[in-house]
Design an enzyme around this catalytic site. Structure first.
Site, short mmCIF file in Angstrom:
data_model
loop_
_atom_site.label_atom_id
_atom_site.label_comp_id
_atom_site.label_asym_id
_atom_site.label_seq_id
_atom_site.Cartn_x
_atom_site.Cartn_y
_atom_site.Cartn_z
N LYS A 177 0.85 -1.18 0.00
CA LYS A 177 0.00 0.00 0.00
C LYS A 177 0.88 1.23 0.00
CE LYS A 177 -1.20 -0.80 4.89
NZ LYS A 177 -2.22 -0.59 5.89
N HIS B 172 -10.39 -10.77 5.36
CA HIS B 172 -10.23 -9.42 5.90
C HIS B 172 -11.56 -8.96 6.50
CE1 HIS B 172 -9.79 -5.06 6.01
NE2 HIS B 172 -8.50 -5.25 5.99
#
Lengths: 385, 385
Positions: free
Chosen positions: B145, B261
């Site tokens: 990220k 997640h």
């Protein structure tokens, strides 16, 4: 490593509105947190790339008090962050912050450039009314139950309901594909029974079997339902995922009106300071996900929604969303026939009134009980115009 | 109407355990309510069929106080009510009562006759360890990220992480298929980068791209990931539905380890008196739905889970469930490298330690930061044995 490429996003943004609780400072920190948590999910001080800060970060457009220790923050996200997918749109709107207390998503506004990726309800209010040829009153709905009855018994119930003038007969949401009541047999028998009753009444009652199922079987069940003559389907997006409902709405080979059921969705609205507001969940999100009518627990039934929360749903199912049609609110959950006048006043013409158990309590003749329900609705909708 | 057929169910039942809040009378009424609401969903007095009362109704097996205004009810449901489907099992466990305050699902016990319909995790702890050839310490994980980086930049990050000894490199869960970072290109570039690093280190780092996507595209993305050489995948069941994750786990043409997640799942655990307990959701249900490792926010990070709630997850991922394997807890959410000793003590060897932003804060050499993380884990797992 090559020179860092510069992002060139459109600059177009969609807006999400949150209610954040706490002191002004705490709530403001939460608003700022959303801007990062829902996009880069990265420590702000470590992001040195100016294009990411300017183009990817959420932008706080306004922050105002709306109650005691409650603030409304409007946050604008780049449309590109949501991709063109309901799943990723939901992720940006409320993915990670769903896990943080005192963050509540209350509504959102999508520009046409994003909305055009969502067909929404295939029928909507007008399309469903056209199918039923009912244009001047709330729609009447009930469920075939209880679990434990055979397909043959459920078909007999449905026949009586259809004879009595019910518009939408749905499977109870607990009827799936159980050994004591197989989906195939139930759908064939009940569809036939409703068809037979329609032949006698001249009405166009629709049967909506429950196609909530393993994701790889939903479309097949919906297609089987269509082939058997069912006029719509019921689906619980909390059990199968909102996008699974969206897919059924989008599938041309299915093409049936959809009622959504709230099973397993209750936690989203359980807290008044966290989660997703009723209007956003049962209204806006359910529309994006393709429901034509959305079932939710009415105030004053055996569940716990308030009048204000139900009003928020009315707002959510009608709020302007570009080409995404408005849909029917379908209040349910322990409704009684004698509340019809009140329900008609509260929800107006464009609603589906769903009464289950109480229709069985009115007397031994089910069809006659339904006719009484229908007369009450007719009278109370005439009295409004 | 024919003579009412008599139900002939097996008599086998599965057990759900709830915590119900209120006075003893209120809580007991809630327990009784579950027996009906989750099965027949019908007024009890209107059910005259003895076979339905005996065979379909939930049965209250025990009811005991477990705290102040808190009672534990064990309720047994007929296995046939759940069909053979995760969606319907979830419906019976918590569908409608999710909408009622003060009902909390805390755990459940399924007999083998029901469990055998669920493959659960394809790999589980042992299978994932075998793939990595790491058997004697917690696994190291991080995410590529922030959103806004190009596939090329993300690949460079992944290369450094893999060089530094990270075992599981996942996409950030906000990376989907956006115009500025297409799924295809990202997966190919990052898979190649990790493969290159593995060639240099001799390790078997796995890359897990995010296949959270419209339901009709998930399997294709997962297959594309596999063909590109990715070693697993990341999926957010809150966004796509638990059953969509189950399907990917079950699909032989995919056959990749899955990390789940928690995006959009936060509302389930937000209230301590309603919703689903942490161990049931992130443990038992996530296992049934096929996760091999389950990401959740660790206590003491930027989210709000408590130590006790995290312990409940440890219980849920390991609790005996027939042939359904135990899986890895993957505590995350603002974890810092200097907490590794504490995390190793708390979670033990069989955990995935997921550290994101903080790996970037340790210094300019990412691979070296990862090596420090790896050394800390190694030291702290040796010290345990």
């Amino acid at each position: 490593m090559d020179d860092a490429p510069t992002l060139e996003l459109s600059g177009e943004r969609f807006r999400a509105v949150y209610h954040l609780s706490g002191t002004r400072e705490e709530a403001y920190a939460r608003a700022r947190d959303i801007c990062l948590e829902q996009t880069v999910e990265y420590p702000e001080d470590l992001i040195t790339r100016q294009d990411i800060r300017e183009q990817i970060f959420g932008q706080l457009a306004s922050f105002e008090p709306v109650g005691s220790e409650r603030f409304e923050a409007m946050i604008d996200f780049p449309i590109e962050a949501a991709g063109q997918e309901l799943t990723q749109l939901l992720n940006v709107l409320f993915g990670n912050i769903s896990i943080k207390p005192r963050y509540r998503l209350v509504r959102f506004e999508l520009p046409d450039s994003l909305l055009r990726h969502f067909r929404g309800p295939r029928f909507g209010r007008q399309g469903l009314r056209d199918r039923l040829n009912v244009h001047d009153r709330p729609l009447l709905s009930t469920a075939i139950k209880p679990m434990g009855l055979s397909p043959r018994e459920l078909a007999e119930l449905a026949y009586q309901f259809a004879l009595g003038g019910i518009d939408l007969i749905k499977d109870d949401h607990g009827l799936a594909d159980q050994s004591f009541c197989r989906f195939d047999e139930r759908v064939r028998r009940v569809s036939d029974a409703v068809d037979r009753a329609n032949g006698e009444t001249g009405l166009r009652c629709l049967y909506l079997p429950n196609v909530t199922a393993p994701v790889d079987q939903i479309a097949d069940r919906a297609q089987l339902a269509k082939e058997a003559g069912a006029g719509g389907c019921l689906i619980s997006p909390g059990l199968v995922g909102l996008d699974a409902m969206r897919r059924i709405a989008d599938e041309d080979r299915v093409g049936l009106p959809i009622m959504s059921h709230p099973a397993l969705m209750g936690s989203f609205t359980m807290s008044s300071t966290s989660g997703i507001a009723h209007g956003a969940l049962y209204g806006q999100i359910s529309r994006l996900a393709g429901a034509d009518a959305v079932i939710f627990p009415n105030y004053g039934g055996r569940f716990s929604f308030s009048e204000e929360e139900c009003r928020d749903i009315i707002d959510g199912v009608t709020r302007e969303m570009g080409a995404v049609s408005p849909i029917f609110p379908a209040p349910a959950g322990g409704m009684k026939v004698n509340r019809v006048p009140e329900l008609c006043r509260f929800y107006g013409q464009d609603s589906v009134l769903l009464i289950g158990g109480d229709l069985h309590r009115q007397g031994p003749d089910l069809a006659e009980n339904c006719r009484r329900f229908a007369r009450l609705v007719q009278e109370n909708s005439r009295s409004r115009s």
